[in-house]
Design an enzyme around this catalytic site. Structure first.
Site, PDB file in Angstrom:
ATOM      1  CB  CYS A 114     -13.860 -32.282 -37.799  1.00  0.00           C
ATOM      2  SG  CYS A 114     -12.506 -31.171 -36.689  1.00  0.00           S
ATOM      3  CG  HIS A 249     -13.633 -31.837 -41.927  1.00  0.00           C
ATOM      4  ND1 HIS A 249     -14.043 -30.638 -41.358  1.00  0.00           N
ATOM      5  CD2 HIS A 249     -12.656 -32.053 -41.207  1.00  0.00           C
ATOM      6  CE1 HIS A 249     -13.523 -30.159 -40.216  1.00  0.00           C
ATOM      7  NE2 HIS A 249     -12.397 -30.885 -40.410  1.00  0.00           N
ATOM      8  CG  ASN A 279     -10.772 -27.864 -39.215  1.00  0.00           C
ATOM      9  OD1 ASN A 279     -12.118 -27.864 -38.781  1.00  0.00           O
ATOM     10  ND2 ASN A 279      -9.983 -28.963 -38.855  1.00  0.00           N
TER      11      ASN A 279
HETATM   12  N1  ACO Z   1       4.867 -22.944 -38.962  1.00  0.00           N
HETATM   13  C1  ACO Z   1       5.956 -23.089 -39.363  1.00  0.00           C
HETATM   14  N2  ACO Z   1       6.452 -24.454 -39.005  1.00  0.00           N
HETATM   15  C2  ACO Z   1       5.610 -25.276 -38.534  1.00  0.00           C
HETATM   16  C3  ACO Z   1       4.440 -24.965 -38.039  1.00  0.00           C
HETATM   17  C4  ACO Z   1       4.042 -23.677 -38.323  1.00  0.00           C
HETATM   18  N3  ACO Z   1       2.785 -23.243 -38.165  1.00  0.00           N
HETATM   19  N4  ACO Z   1       3.723 -26.084 -37.470  1.00  0.00           N
HETATM   20  C5  ACO Z   1       4.651 -27.039 -37.354  1.00  0.00           C
HETATM   21  N5  ACO Z   1       5.588 -26.509 -37.883  1.00  0.00           N
HETATM   22  C6  ACO Z   1       6.939 -27.305 -38.307  1.00  0.00           C
HETATM   23  C7  ACO Z   1       7.172 -28.607 -37.261  1.00  0.00           C
HETATM   24  O1  ACO Z   1       7.655 -28.219 -35.992  1.00  0.00           O
HETATM   25  C8  ACO Z   1       8.039 -29.646 -38.016  1.00  0.00           C
HETATM   26  O2  ACO Z   1       9.437 -29.029 -37.954  1.00  0.00           O
HETATM   27  P1  ACO Z   1      10.414 -30.230 -37.736  1.00  0.00           P
HETATM   28  O3  ACO Z   1      10.675 -30.760 -39.052  1.00  0.00           O
HETATM   29  O4  ACO Z   1      11.937 -29.446 -37.494  1.00  0.00           O
HETATM   30  O5  ACO Z   1      10.239 -31.001 -36.599  1.00  0.00           O
HETATM   31  C9  ACO Z   1       7.664 -29.108 -39.568  1.00  0.00           C
HETATM   32  O6  ACO Z   1       6.958 -28.108 -39.521  1.00  0.00           O
HETATM   33  C10 ACO Z   1       6.868 -30.360 -40.393  1.00  0.00           C
HETATM   34  O7  ACO Z   1       5.660 -30.526 -39.262  1.00  0.00           O
HETATM   35  P2  ACO Z   1       4.556 -31.459 -39.453  1.00  0.00           P
HETATM   36  O8  ACO Z   1       3.431 -31.606 -38.392  1.00  0.00           O
HETATM   37  O9  ACO Z   1       5.057 -32.966 -40.040  1.00  0.00           O
HETATM   38  O10 ACO Z   1       3.846 -30.844 -40.958  1.00  0.00           O
HETATM   39  P3  ACO Z   1       2.701 -31.500 -41.681  1.00  0.00           P
HETATM   40  O11 ACO Z   1       3.139 -31.089 -43.078  1.00  0.00           O
HETATM   41  O12 ACO Z   1       2.247 -32.453 -41.241  1.00  0.00           O
HETATM   42  O13 ACO Z   1       1.557 -30.150 -41.588  1.00  0.00           O
HETATM   43  C11 ACO Z   1      -0.608 -29.910 -40.431  1.00  0.00           C
HETATM   44  C12 ACO Z   1       1.048 -30.078 -40.352  1.00  0.00           C
HETATM   45  C13 ACO Z   1      -1.074 -28.871 -41.340  1.00  0.00           C
HETATM   46  C14 ACO Z   1      -1.158 -29.819 -39.088  1.00  0.00           C
HETATM   47  C15 ACO Z   1      -1.021 -31.317 -41.105  1.00  0.00           C
HETATM   48  O14 ACO Z   1      -0.488 -32.435 -40.401  1.00  0.00           O
HETATM   49  C16 ACO Z   1      -2.597 -31.559 -40.859  1.00  0.00           C
HETATM   50  O15 ACO Z   1      -3.422 -30.835 -41.574  1.00  0.00           O
HETATM   51  N6  ACO Z   1      -3.136 -32.712 -40.449  1.00  0.00           N
HETATM   52  C17 ACO Z   1      -4.397 -33.195 -40.262  1.00  0.00           C
HETATM   53  C18 ACO Z   1      -5.389 -32.102 -39.453  1.00  0.00           C
HETATM   54  C19 ACO Z   1      -6.517 -32.950 -39.404  1.00  0.00           C
HETATM   55  O16 ACO Z   1      -7.196 -33.287 -40.332  1.00  0.00           O
HETATM   56  N7  ACO Z   1      -7.313 -32.921 -38.101  1.00  0.00           N
HETATM   57  C20 ACO Z   1      -8.694 -33.551 -37.957  1.00  0.00           C
HETATM   58  C21 ACO Z   1      -9.746 -32.674 -37.936  1.00  0.00           C
HETATM   59  S1  ACO Z   1      -9.440 -31.482 -36.609  1.00  0.00           S
HETATM   60  C22 ACO Z   1     -10.637 -32.130 -35.207  1.00  0.00           C
HETATM   61  O17 ACO Z   1     -11.154 -32.966 -35.339  1.00  0.00           O
HETATM   62  C23 ACO Z   1     -10.564 -31.160 -33.953  1.00  0.00           C
END
Ligand code: ACO
Length: 322
Positions: A114, A249, A279
């Site tokens: 990214c 980003h 994204n």
């Molecule tokens: N719908 C419903 N529930 C979900 C979903 C979904 N789509 N996805 C995950 N959950 C659940 C999980 O299973 C978890 O359940 P549990 O508590 O029973 O275990 C709960 O939701 C919380 O999951 P987290 O992963 O802790 O959720 P978080 O608030 O962190 O959000 C997200 C997830 C949106 C992916 C976030 O962590 C994020 O944006 N991370 C950064 C991404 C990023 O910046 N990437 C870098 C660039 S990408 C690249 O370089 C290719």
């Protein structure tokens, strides 16, 4: 005479198909409210079966060249940032060069996930400032929809397709003030997309899909982007208040808001395209920049901070006087 690199033109392309959160909720266990509250995303664009990273790159690139009033054969370096190329080789940059009908520029792909477009801006800036190139075409182009596992709710909700482009050219006017790029290879397992044909061990049997431990990536991203903001301001002896626009980003609205807060910037000064694009990886910063230039928000003479964070981990910033 001091030689600067300046933005001469920008372009962008988004494929026609819109895929909403509701549509994704029909196939995986998620909901519009979960996705929107956790990420800020409502819908994303999906490339058609005949589209590729190079076909989308061509549309964005031609727009940037047209905006700059520059003929394709005046370009002396083409850098394409992509994590979803149609070939391992030739590079997407060479395919773009073929599409543009030119054969006199050097062309190569850059892989920094990214952060690719910021890394490309950094290289372009060095080439221009050193006198090694006069016009550098930078494109970020991604078909993320083909490298996400549409049964994995933790990743398929996040990504979208598109291409953004920027033409940087030599100028005696101030343009790119500085670029800052960093990597830390320690975090391989938090975010990767395997290439099974060339991998060994377990990765050889995995499909080549994006695999991410989102929550852990999130924490590193927020801290790292905070540090790069400080580094960028310090390098230019600038105060936060001197920045007119933040073009981040587009991974997660909560990460974007944390960076804006660090800069004491109102969200009105932050370009956000995430809601309807998701994204788009290396295309995201260039698409956002192009949108705000074309709709007249970003004006000539304003100071713009662009930043990104991605797999690797890689991260970086570019501060420019547009
Ligand atoms: N719908 C419903 N529930 C979900 C979903 C979904 N789509 N996805 C995950 N959950 C659940 C999980 O299973 C978890 O359940 P549990 O508590 O029973 O275990 C709960 O939701 C919380 O999951 P987290 O992963 O802790 O959720 P978080 O608030 O962190 O959000 C997200 C997830 C949106 C992916 C976030 O962590 C994020 O944006 N991370 C950064 C991404 C990023 O910046 N990437 C870098 C660039 S990408 C690249 O370089 C290719």
């Amino acid at each position: 005479m001091i030689r600067y690199s300046k933005v001469l033109g920008t372009g962008g392309y988004l494929p026609a198909e819109v895929r909403t959160n509701e549509q994704i909720s029909e196939t995986v266990d998620t909901s519009d409210s979960w996705i929107f509250e956790r990420t800020g995303i409502k819908s994303r664009r999906i490339a058609g079966p005949d589209e590729t990273a190079s076909s989308m790159a061509e549309i964005a690139a031609r727009q940037a060249l047209e905006a700059a009033g520059c003929e394709p054969d005046a370009v002396d370096l083409i850098i394409v940032a992509t994590g979803s190329p149609e070939y391992v080789y030739p590079s997407t940059a060479c395919l773009l060069q073929q599409r543009l009908g030119i054969n006199n520029a050097a062309a190569f792909d850059l892989q920094a996930a990214c952060s690719g477009s910021i890394f490309a801006m950094s290289i372009a800036d060095q080439y221009i400032k050193s006198g090694a190139a006069k016009k550098v075409l930078i494109v970020g182009s991604e078909i993320c929809s083909r490298i996400v596992d549409w049964t994995d709710r933790s990743t398929c909700i996040l990504f979208g397709d598109g291409a953004g482009a920027l033409l940087l050219g030599a100028s005696d006017e101030l343009g790119v003030l500085s670029t800052h790029i960093h990597s830390d290879g320690e975090f391989e397992d938090l975010l990767y997309c395997a290439n099974p044909q060339a991998a060994t061990g377990e990765k050889r049997n995995e499909p080549g899909y994006i695999n991410m431990r989102g929550n852990e990536v999130f924490k590193v991203a927020v801290n790292t982007l905070g540090r790069i903001v400080d580094e960028t301001l310090e390098a230019n002896n600038m105060d936060k208040s001197e920045i007119d626009w933040l073009v981040p980003h587009q991974a997660n609205i909560r990460i974007i808001m944390a960076t804006a807060k660090k800069l004491k910037m109102s969200m009105d000064q932050v370009v956000v395209t995430l809601e309807h694009q998701g994204n788009t990886s290396s295309a995201s910063v260039l698409l956002a920049f192009n949108e705000a230039v074309r709709d007249g928000r970003i004006k000539r003479g304003q100071v713009v901070l662009l930043e990104a964070f991605g797999a690797g981990f890689t991260w970086g910033s570019a501060i420019i006087k547009y």
